[in-house]
Write an enzyme that holds these catalytic residues in place. Structure first.
Site, PDB file in Angstrom:
ATOM      1  N   ASP A 363       0.839  -1.205   0.000  1.00  0.00           N
ATOM      2  CA  ASP A 363       0.000   0.000   0.000  1.00  0.00           C
ATOM      3  C   ASP A 363       0.869   1.249   0.000  1.00  0.00           C
ATOM      4  O   ASP A 363       0.675   2.161  -0.800  1.00  0.00           O
ATOM      5  CB  ASP A 363      -0.908   0.034   1.240  1.00  0.00           C
ATOM      6  CG  ASP A 363      -1.922  -1.101   1.226  1.00  0.00           C
ATOM      7  OD1 ASP A 363      -2.137  -1.688   0.157  1.00  0.00           O
ATOM      8  OD2 ASP A 363      -2.492  -1.397   2.291  1.00  0.00           O
ATOM      9  N   ASP A 495      -5.732  -9.375  -1.962  1.00  0.00           N
ATOM     10  CA  ASP A 495      -5.675 -10.041  -0.666  1.00  0.00           C
ATOM     11  C   ASP A 495      -6.520 -11.305  -0.619  1.00  0.00           C
ATOM     12  O   ASP A 495      -6.375 -12.115   0.287  1.00  0.00           O
ATOM     13  CB  ASP A 495      -6.227  -9.095   0.418  1.00  0.00           C
ATOM     14  CG  ASP A 495      -5.191  -8.074   0.837  1.00  0.00           C
ATOM     15  OD1 ASP A 495      -4.000  -8.361   0.714  1.00  0.00           O
ATOM     16  OD2 ASP A 495      -5.599  -6.988   1.281  1.00  0.00           O
ATOM     17  N   LYS A 638     -16.391  -5.648  -2.925  1.00  0.00           N
ATOM     18  CA  LYS A 638     -14.947  -5.740  -2.742  1.00  0.00           C
ATOM     19  C   LYS A 638     -14.296  -6.618  -3.816  1.00  0.00           C
ATOM     20  O   LYS A 638     -14.601  -6.501  -4.978  1.00  0.00           O
ATOM     21  CB  LYS A 638     -14.639  -6.219  -1.310  1.00  0.00           C
ATOM     22  CG  LYS A 638     -14.971  -5.115  -0.305  1.00  0.00           C
ATOM     23  CD  LYS A 638     -14.590  -5.450   1.108  1.00  0.00           C
ATOM     24  CE  LYS A 638     -13.119  -5.558   1.338  1.00  0.00           C
ATOM     25  NZ  LYS A 638     -12.554  -4.489   2.162  1.00  0.00           N
ATOM     26  N   GLU A 639     -13.443  -7.578  -3.381  1.00  0.00           N
ATOM     27  CA  GLU A 639     -12.724  -8.373  -4.384  1.00  0.00           C
ATOM     28  C   GLU A 639     -13.633  -9.393  -5.078  1.00  0.00           C
ATOM     29  O   GLU A 639     -13.215 -10.052  -6.017  1.00  0.00           O
ATOM     30  CB  GLU A 639     -11.544  -9.109  -3.738  1.00  0.00           C
ATOM     31  CG  GLU A 639     -10.348  -8.233  -3.395  1.00  0.00           C
ATOM     32  CD  GLU A 639     -10.401  -7.653  -1.991  1.00  0.00           C
ATOM     33  OE1 GLU A 639     -11.503  -7.605  -1.409  1.00  0.00           O
ATOM     34  OE2 GLU A 639      -9.341  -7.256  -1.455  1.00  0.00           O
ATOM     35  N   GLN A 692     -12.465   2.819  -1.566  1.00  0.00           N
ATOM     36  CA  GLN A 692     -11.787   1.570  -1.938  1.00  0.00           C
ATOM     37  C   GLN A 692     -12.537   0.839  -3.048  1.00  0.00           C
ATOM     38  O   GLN A 692     -11.945   0.304  -3.963  1.00  0.00           O
ATOM     39  CB  GLN A 692     -11.678   0.657  -0.720  1.00  0.00           C
ATOM     40  CG  GLN A 692     -10.902  -0.610  -0.965  1.00  0.00           C
ATOM     41  CD  GLN A 692     -11.231  -1.673   0.074  1.00  0.00           C
ATOM     42  OE1 GLN A 692     -12.382  -2.104   0.214  1.00  0.00           O
ATOM     43  NE2 GLN A 692     -10.226  -2.097   0.814  1.00  0.00           N
ATOM     44  N   GLY A 712      -5.640   2.964  -2.033  1.00  0.00           N
ATOM     45  CA  GLY A 712      -4.625   3.016  -3.082  1.00  0.00           C
ATOM     46  C   GLY A 712      -5.168   3.615  -4.367  1.00  0.00           C
ATOM     47  O   GLY A 712      -4.401   3.967  -5.275  1.00  0.00           O
TER      48      GLY A 712
HETATM   49  O1  IFM Z   1      -4.035  -4.713  -2.427  1.00  0.00           O
HETATM   50  C1  IFM Z   1      -4.928  -4.806  -1.368  1.00  0.00           C
HETATM   51  C2  IFM Z   1      -4.522  -3.797  -0.339  1.00  0.00           C
HETATM   52  O2  IFM Z   1      -3.238  -4.067   0.127  1.00  0.00           O
HETATM   53  C3  IFM Z   1      -5.480  -3.778   0.830  1.00  0.00           C
HETATM   54  N1  IFM Z   1      -6.827  -3.576   0.360  1.00  0.00           N
HETATM   55  C4  IFM Z   1      -7.275  -4.504  -0.628  1.00  0.00           C
HETATM   56  C5  IFM Z   1      -6.345  -4.541  -1.831  1.00  0.00           C
HETATM   57  C6  IFM Z   1      -6.834  -5.598  -2.809  1.00  0.00           C
HETATM   58  O3  IFM Z   1      -7.011  -6.811  -2.199  1.00  0.00           O
END
Ligand code: IFM
Length: 804
Positions: A363, A495, A638-639, A692, A712
């Protein structure tokens, strides 16, 4: 629906309706003293650490309480309200307010009952306390008698978690007293007679203060429950209703600072006072309060100094394009967002409670990229720090503690590190982020000598920056999976992908491929021919493997599981199309043009939505392999097929690198907070900072965004826009200019400080191209191609570029 607008001149976002769909916050302060304030004055503050330095309490997940409250009471009618709409929450037909979030300050104006108030919250530059400066004006034609009460809710323990959950302990160590013009709260006050500064069970007395300057204290209270009164809340505190506080401190339970002053304000008159909060011993607190005796002028000066500091920081890169959304993000809000992530990492927001008491390796190394074009000298300090958190085996410490001690740290190979940080193993990508970050810093500044600087490793030994980068290559070479591609280890960037030591990650393979390209440039500078030969060989092998194993007709797969099964095949029932391998195939330079364009087209067709491209599709539900942890999240979240905003930066960059200005800009606009200002009820988050992720099309709340500010996304989108859309691509010896913009843009301007010179760049687009350079003039002299060598720069360099 809109709740406010951008005032670009002042670099403020102005909230005109206080009933925003979420608390819309701002960051104040510096690494020494952090403060977060919402448009309704909710929020908290801390000295250095959100986890261990918490001063003002905030209750998470409870819609924005408590906060820095200022109550105003008309002593004749006994009616009362607050300088922020909440917590009293007067009827909006009678209560008019505006909140101006600016660069490191927030102003709130309110008009009610003929009284105008303006409160400015800020942390003075270079100071470690906060100021709530209030100007209160009588807009009626009769003298008004008002009480003004400031309320600050102290934590009972500087450790956030102890304060919130360990009540059997933390409620019995706090005590507050009044002195002159301030409430003094002490934690562990009973130790005050123990030899000065001596610790008992690691504890010493901690002092906080809440002071008033510019007026006399009429009454005070240091006990939360006494201030509020039984069965009363922040909206109707008994102390305010009574018109006088009870002049008692707390002894156990919950401390607070509450101070009332009684003001008589003549018609048209303005009175100025200031409340001050900090973690200081009593003598210093007294000095601080005394220094605000000339309240109005001290506060005015401090605020001006703060504003000019931040505006100067931002001035190093400014643009004027046909897109107001783009300009406001690049010139002010995305830039400020980048500084905040750079400073606070993921430690303190309304979502992050501060428990992650350290820097995530990947990050932070990525966050640095967002400020390099604005403050390279700040960036390099943190690059050094992150290099010193690289283990001698080349891997990064997954979590770098705020107490990081280079050369002496444990690593994921030590049980102690695992126990303390909760990170049981290395991640595959961490150290690979160093390559683009170090490259961007060296190219922005021309400080090539940096690669010879010696920096310690986290656990033992030291090496030059060049050696650090070589070790990062070694780390990946020493952690290859079954096919010889980089193993996915505990995680790659995602992650939620646990591929282990045998499974393999295409994303990491592409990062690794790119890392070798970058390191070859450094090696060329060092004339390290044999190492260039080694990298050439490794890169060729890796490139062949990626091409042979990961290209699947029109897309790159996401990798291999520990059992060797393919992740992200065209005919998989779930997660058969992934965003990041496509963008990174282009960014890394691995994909040929045809492949790159095919893969990017697949992204557009399969993953793109009106709020940005989703991370993969379809979401995991019934077919998740063992390491596909994303299945724990609701679909579209999220992911698990959310619009993971950080990845938007990469798709913007990839499209721009291919010269597809229309697409790059389309991706920017879809997820840009400013472009959703009039859809605030859908996005919910602040229209001036990134989140995010945005819920994807598989969610019933498609378009709703989460996890504000510390993401990020700030840096990847900044890079996507500056390097991609605007085409600012420095190398060691100069600057390439390669914009990729919407065809409709006729012309735009960039003001950029670069290596001690100021560049005024005008890009002209008479033929409505998306990219390509027809002609480049520097101070009137025509260049070859689109490159400006450093040696021809002058203090004021005028650049004109004509797109083809
Ligand atoms: O890349 C990660 C980050 O380090 C923490 N938040 C989620 C992102 C994606 O999984």
């Amino acid at each position: 629906m809109k709740y406010g607008y951008f005032d670009d001149e002042k670099k403020e976002y102005v909230i005109t309706r206080p009933d925003t769909p979420a608390p819309w916050v701002n960051y104040l302060g510096s690494p020494e003293y952090g403060a977060i304030v919402s448009n309704n004055a909710g929020g908290y503050s801390f000295a250095k650490s959100g986890a261990n330095g918490r001063i003002l309490r905030y209750v998470f997940n409870q819609f924005d309480e408590p906060g820095r409250y200022i109550y105003i009471r008309d002593n004749e009618s006994r009616d009362f309200w607050s300088a922020s709409w909440q917590p009293v929450g007067k009827d909006l037909s009678e209560y008019k307010s505006e909140c101006h979030h600016g660069t490191a300050y927030t102003k709130m104006m309110a008009d009610y009952s003929g009284i105008h108030s303006e409160v400015r919250y800020y942390v003075p530059l270079g100071k470690s306390y906060e100021v709530w400066s209030l100007a209160i004006t009588n807009d009626t034609d009769k003298v008004r008698s008002v009480n003004v009460t400031g309320y600050a809710e102290f934590t009972n323990n500087s450790n956030y978690e102890q304060d919130q959950v360990n009540l059997q302990y933390s409620q019995f160590i706090t005590k507050s007293v009044f002195h002159d013009n301030r409430v003094r709260q002490m934690i562990h006050a009973n130790l005050d007679q123990i030899e000065n500064g001596k610790e008992v069970d690691n504890k010493i007395v901690v002092n906080r203060f809440f002071g008033l300057a510019g007026a006399e204290v009429q009454s005070w209270c240091g006990d939360k429950e006494e201030f509020l009164g039984r069965y009363h809340g922040y909206g109707n505190p008994q102390g305010v209703i009574n018109g006088k506080l009870n002049n008692q401190g707390n002894y156990n339970e919950n401390g607070c600072g509450a101070l009332t002053t009684a003001l008589s304000i003549a018609p048209g008159e303005t009175k100025e006072i200031a409340f001050l909060v900090g973690m200081k011993d009593d003598a210093e607190a007294g000095e601080i309060v005394a220094s605000y005796t000339d309240t109005a002028s001290v506060c005015k000066e401090e605020l001006e100094e703060l504003i000019s500091y931040w505006h100067k920081q931002l001035s190093h890169f400014q643009v004027k394009t046909p897109s107001p959304e783009f300009d406001t993000m690049i010139n002010t809000w995305n830039a400020y967002n980048c500084f905040m992530t750079f400073i606070w990492s993921r430690a303190a927001s309304f979502t992050y409670c501060g428990l992650r008491n350290g820097y995530g390796y990947r990050d932070t190394v990525q966050d640095i990229q967002g400020v390099i074009h604005l403050a390279p000298e700040m960036a390099v300090e943190k690059i050094r720090f992150m290099l010193s958190a690289q283990v001698d085996n080349g891997g990064g410490l997954p979590l770098v503690k705020f107490t990081h001690n280079p050369g002496h740290e444990d690593t994921p190979d030590d049980a102690s590190y695992v126990q303390e940080t909760g990170h049981p193993a290395y991640r595959a990508d961490d150290a690979l982020w160093l390559f683009p970050t170090v490259y961007k810093y060296v190219s922005e500044t021309g400080n090539v000598d940096f690669i010879d600087e010696v920096i310690p490793f986290a656990n033992k030994d030291e090496g030059t920056v060049y050696e650090h980068l070589k070790r990062a290559i070694d780390f990946s070479m020493n952690h290859l999976g079954k096919h010889g591609m980089p193993a996915g280890l505990y995680a790659d960037w995602n992650d939620c992908l646990r591929l282990g030591k045998d499974g393999e990650s295409t994303f990491v393979a592409l990062q690794f491929y790119y890392a070798m390209t970058i390191l070859k440039e450094f090696a060329a500078y060092k004339k390290d021919e044999s190492y260039i030969g080694y990298l050439d060989e490794c890169q060729k092998n890796l490139g062949n493997l990626i091409q042979d194993l990961c290209w699947n007709e029109d897309r790159f797969i996401r990798g291999f599981t520990e059992n060797g099964e393919v992740i992200g095949k065209r005919d998989d029932p779930e997660a058969n199309m992934w965003l990041n391998p496509q963008s990174w195939a282009v960014i890394s330079g691995l994909a040929d043009e045809k492949q790159g364009d095919l893969a990017l087209q697949q992204v557009y067709d399969r993953l793109n939505t009106e709020y940005g491209a989703i991370l993969m599709d379809p979401p995991y539900h019934a077919h998740a392999f063992d390491g596909a942890l994303a299945v724990i999240y609701n679909a579209g979240t999220k992911e698990n097929a959310g619009i993971f905003s950080q990845s938007q930066g990469w798709i913007i960059l990839a499209e721009a690198l291919r010269g597809h200005g229309e697409r790059a800009f389309e991706y920017f606009m879809e997820n840009a907070p400013a472009a959703q200002n009039d859809r605030a009820e859908i996005r919910r988050l602040e229209p001036y900072c990134y989140g995010q992720f945005t819920e994807g099309k598989a969610s019933p709340n498609f378009g709703r965004s989460h996890v504000h500010w510390l993401t990020g996304t700030a840096s990847t989108v900044m890079v996507g826009c500056v390097e991609g859309i605007l085409g600012m691509r420095p190398d060691f010896y100069g600057l390439h200019i390669a914009p990729s913009v919407p065809k409709a843009w006729d012309e735009f301007e960039i003001d950029k400080d670069f290596r001690g010179c100021h560049l005024h760049i005008t890009v002209k687009n008479p033929n409505h191209a998306e990219s390509g350079c027809k002609k480049l003039l520097v101070n009137g002299q025509e260049m070859e191609g689109n490159y400006i060598p450093e040696e021809i720069l002058t203090a004021e360099t005028v650049v004109e570029l004509y797109l083809s």
